[in-house]
Design an enzyme around this catalytic site. Structure first.
Site, PDB file in Angstrom:
ATOM      1  CE1 TYR A 100      -3.880  -2.294   0.541  1.00 55.70           C
ATOM      2  CE2 TYR A 100      -2.438  -3.368   2.133  1.00 55.70           C
ATOM      3  CZ  TYR A 100      -3.589  -3.368   1.351  1.00 55.70           C
ATOM      4  OH  TYR A 100      -4.429  -4.459   1.387  1.00 55.70           O
ATOM      5  CG  ASN A 141     -10.317  -3.636  -8.521  1.00 59.94           C
ATOM      6  OD1 ASN A 141     -10.859  -3.266  -9.556  1.00 59.94           O
ATOM      7  ND2 ASN A 141      -9.511  -4.681  -8.477  1.00 59.94           N
ATOM      8  CB  CYS A 152      -7.082  -5.227  -5.874  1.00 57.32           C
ATOM      9  SG  CYS A 152      -8.435  -6.399  -6.013  1.00 57.32           S
ATOM     10  CG  HIS A 153      -4.616 -10.798  -6.960  1.00 55.54           C
ATOM     11  ND1 HIS A 153      -5.301 -10.342  -8.079  1.00 55.54           N
ATOM     12  CD2 HIS A 153      -3.538 -11.463  -7.431  1.00 55.54           C
ATOM     13  CE1 HIS A 153      -4.666 -10.737  -9.170  1.00 55.54           C
ATOM     14  NE2 HIS A 153      -3.583 -11.407  -8.802  1.00 55.54           N
ATOM     15  CD  GLU A 208      -0.898 -13.046 -10.428  1.00 56.21           C
ATOM     16  OE1 GLU A 208      -0.092 -12.201  -9.967  1.00 56.21           O
ATOM     17  OE2 GLU A 208      -2.047 -12.751 -10.793  1.00 56.21           O
TER      18      GLU A 208
END
Length: 175
Positions: free
Chosen positions: A99, A122, A130-131, A157
């Site tokens: 953040y 979002n 946003c993850h 990912e």
């Protein structure tokens, strides 16, 4: 006219809505489709085409074969929210930011909480990633879709923070 559908995924059903301009909503809650515009009438062919593209790209993403979405988006939000979402779109697959990183990138270093609120607002989960935002201490932070889903997306990912590597997963767990 808003077109809507519910798609299956390894993380549960995904509710997707599109306008003729692009994908406007993607949530883990099918009730999330009750949004921006009423039902009724035939959906615009362009909106339906956006839903079809989203379904194809999401399937490829969950199969580990898509690293960057190429979808038209129709996002509504404040100027600040849109600036945060633009930064989210720039985070590469397999990487995370904090953040605080986003607040500094906006030249507002004290705005971490505001960034968190914009991140949470979002409207297009996964596609606007946003993850990929984690807390400054290396923990996952929050996620409107639930921490198990966030953990699963980051594991898919290859970006799961070290503090989370030993936690059991309920999604994508192949061990």
């Amino acid at each position: 006219m808003l077109a809507r559908t519910v798609l299956p995924s390894p993380l549960g059903e995904l509710a997707v809505a599109a306008t003729p301009a692009g994908i406007a909503r993607l949530t883990f809650e099918p009730a999330g489709l009750e949004w921006r515009g009423g039902a009724g009438g035939a959906a615009d062919p362009a909106a339906l085409a956006h839903l079809e593209q989203a379904a194809e790209q999401l399937a490829l993403y969950f199969a580990g074969r898509l690293r960057r979405f190429d979808l038209a988006l129709d996002l509504e939000g404040t100027r600040f929210q849109r600036a945060v979402w633009d930064l989210l779109l720039a985070i590469p697959y397999g990487e995370t930011r904090t953040y605080e990183d986003l607040a500094r990138a906006l030249a507002r270093p004290g705005a971490s909480r505001a960034v968190g609120a914009a991140n949470g607002a979002n409207p297009v989960a996964i596609v606007v990633p946003c993850h990929r935002i984690v807390a400054g201490d290396g923990t996952l932070g929050g996620y409107r879709g639930g921490l198990d889903r966030k953990r699963a997306l980051l594991r898919l990912e290859g970006a799961l923070p070290a503090s989370e590597l030993r936690r059991p997963l309920s999604f994508f767990d192949s061990s």
